[in-house]
Design an enzyme around this catalytic site. Sequence first.
Site, PDB file in Angstrom:
ATOM      1  N   ASP A   1       0.853  -1.186   0.000  1.00 32.83           N
ATOM      2  CA  ASP A   1       0.000   0.000   0.000  1.00 32.83           C
ATOM      3  C   ASP A   1       0.896   1.246   0.000  1.00 32.83           C
ATOM      4  O   ASP A   1       1.926   1.272   0.689  1.00 32.83           O
ATOM      5  CB  ASP A   1      -0.865  -0.068   1.274  1.00 32.83           C
ATOM      6  CG  ASP A   1      -1.921   1.006   1.340  1.00 32.83           C
ATOM      7  OD1 ASP A   1      -2.376   1.462   0.283  1.00 32.83           O
ATOM      8  OD2 ASP A   1      -2.301   1.382   2.474  1.00 32.83           O
TER       9      ASP A   1
ATOM     10  N   GLU B   1      -2.741   6.426  -7.570  1.00 30.35           N
ATOM     11  CA  GLU B   1      -3.664   7.377  -6.933  1.00 30.35           C
ATOM     12  C   GLU B   1      -3.641   8.708  -7.662  1.00 30.35           C
ATOM     13  O   GLU B   1      -2.594   9.207  -8.039  1.00 30.35           O
ATOM     14  CB  GLU B   1      -3.290   7.581  -5.458  1.00 30.35           C
ATOM     15  CG  GLU B   1      -4.220   8.548  -4.736  1.00 30.35           C
ATOM     16  CD  GLU B   1      -3.984   8.603  -3.227  1.00 30.35           C
ATOM     17  OE1 GLU B   1      -3.826   7.536  -2.605  1.00 30.35           O
ATOM     18  OE2 GLU B   1      -3.939   9.719  -2.683  1.00 30.35           O
TER      19      GLU B   1
ATOM     20  N   GLY C   1     -10.920   4.284   4.750  1.00 29.34           N
ATOM     21  CA  GLY C   1     -12.245   3.704   4.966  1.00 29.34           C
ATOM     22  C   GLY C   1     -12.712   3.726   6.419  1.00 29.34           C
ATOM     23  O   GLY C   1     -13.896   3.555   6.676  1.00 29.34           O
ATOM     24  N   SER C   2     -11.795   3.956   7.357  1.00 31.91           N
ATOM     25  CA  SER C   2     -12.183   3.874   8.771  1.00 31.91           C
ATOM     26  C   SER C   2     -13.020   5.075   9.176  1.00 31.91           C
ATOM     27  O   SER C   2     -12.512   6.190   9.212  1.00 31.91           O
ATOM     28  CB  SER C   2     -10.926   3.785   9.650  1.00 31.91           C
ATOM     29  OG  SER C   2     -10.151   2.673   9.268  1.00 31.91           O
TER      30      SER C   2
ATOM     31  N   HIS D   1      -9.677   4.799  -0.269  1.00 27.08           N
ATOM     32  CA  HIS D   1      -8.760   4.809   0.885  1.00 27.08           C
ATOM     33  C   HIS D   1      -9.433   5.518   2.051  1.00 27.08           C
ATOM     34  O   HIS D   1     -10.449   6.181   1.877  1.00 27.08           O
ATOM     35  CB  HIS D   1      -7.475   5.561   0.521  1.00 27.08           C
ATOM     36  CG  HIS D   1      -6.534   4.757  -0.314  1.00 27.08           C
ATOM     37  ND1 HIS D   1      -5.246   4.489   0.055  1.00 27.08           N
ATOM     38  CD2 HIS D   1      -6.713   4.142  -1.508  1.00 27.08           C
ATOM     39  CE1 HIS D   1      -4.666   3.753  -0.886  1.00 27.08           C
ATOM     40  NE2 HIS D   1      -5.527   3.529  -1.845  1.00 27.08           N
TER      41      HIS D   1
ATOM     42  N   ALA E   1      -7.459   0.471   7.681  1.00 27.35           N
ATOM     43  CA  ALA E   1      -6.274   0.354   8.535  1.00 27.35           C
ATOM     44  C   ALA E   1      -6.612   0.806   9.952  1.00 27.35           C
ATOM     45  O   ALA E   1      -6.635   0.009  10.889  1.00 27.35           O
ATOM     46  CB  ALA E   1      -5.114   1.180   7.965  1.00 27.35           C
ATOM     47  N   THR E   2      -6.939   2.096  10.084  1.00 20.66           N
ATOM     48  CA  THR E   2      -7.162   2.675  11.419  1.00 20.66           C
ATOM     49  C   THR E   2      -8.191   1.895  12.246  1.00 20.66           C
ATOM     50  O   THR E   2      -7.970   1.662  13.437  1.00 20.66           O
ATOM     51  CB  THR E   2      -7.601   4.153  11.271  1.00 20.66           C
ATOM     52  OG1 THR E   2      -6.600   4.828  10.496  1.00 20.66           O
ATOM     53  CG2 THR E   2      -7.734   4.841  12.610  1.00 20.66           C
TER      54      THR E   2
ATOM     55  N   GLY F   1      -6.823   7.934   8.564  1.00 22.77           N
ATOM     56  CA  GLY F   1      -6.864   8.153  10.013  1.00 22.77           C
ATOM     57  C   GLY F   1      -8.287   8.231  10.538  1.00 22.77           C
ATOM     58  O   GLY F   1      -9.229   7.772   9.905  1.00 22.77           O
TER      59      GLY F   1
HETATM   60 ZN   LIG Z   1      -4.313   5.097   1.675  1.00 22.82          ZN
END
Ligand SMILES: [Zn+2]
EC number: 4.1.2.13
Length: 282
Positions: free
Chosen positions: A82, A134, A208-209, A206, A230-231, A179
């Site tokens: 990533d 991206e 997504g949290s 990206h 991730a977060t 984040g």
């Molecule tokens: Zn990302």
Amino acid sequence: MSLVKMKDLLERAKAEKTGCGAFSVGNMEMVKGAVRAAEETNTPIILQIAEVRLKHSPLELMGPMMVQAAKEAKVDIAVHLDHGLTMETVKKALEFGFTSVMFDGSACPFEENMAKTKEVVELAKKYEATVEAELGLVGGSEDGSCDHGIRCTDPEDARVFCEKTGVDALAVAIGNAHGNYPVAPTLAFDVLEKIHQNTNVPLVLHGGSGITDEDFQRAISLGICKVNIATASFNSLIEKVEAYIGTDGKHNYFDLNTAMESGVFENVKRHIEVFQTIYKNR
Ligand SMILES: [Zn+2]
């Protein structure tokens, strides 16, 4: 059931109009928790690690473990780098057997991003690996160290970018950020729809949290095939660890290990279920 190309998972998601979850991992417990959630739900996932995380979780250790975990899983799993920032790291990941790499040139001017991405596409071809790029700026940063602000992806730029670079997947900026969000973000679905119309590649969300379940599903219905989480996994892991440490009595490493794994397992499982549910306009 084994280590597969990310492209295959994204094409499957696209055809089914579901989203494939891409879950960040930083240690063995996170890998185990994510794989167990995929197996229990019988759903393919993507295991990924971002270049900025490598100072805590070296690629030399994480890479072979992620690849091996995918090979041994009872479901299909792709292993992805990533936010690759340097050609050197991208190459290293491909050498370790990652089936996919992201090159993030989003902070570069358009032409430069395109030229660098093209180089990565050429390199990845030798490994038959998938490439994600991206365009536009997703807010925040993977490790929270900086924030370049948010700049929505221009749908016309997206068309030119995909045609000229030949990327397999494109991460878009539509008001999403990395984040923890202070409040749930407002996603620009109109922009997403235009990007989707202009490009034929699976799109990636990206940050997504913290996005609502309904917004995830709506985004998936408009061309998002991969959602990065991730977060939320890190938060869930910490919650479980804190709950364990907060219990009375003597603590031990093995139960701590189990707490970490179950924190990630629960979060990954929850997101898989959300991404597998088809959006219904309410
Ligand atoms: Zn990302």
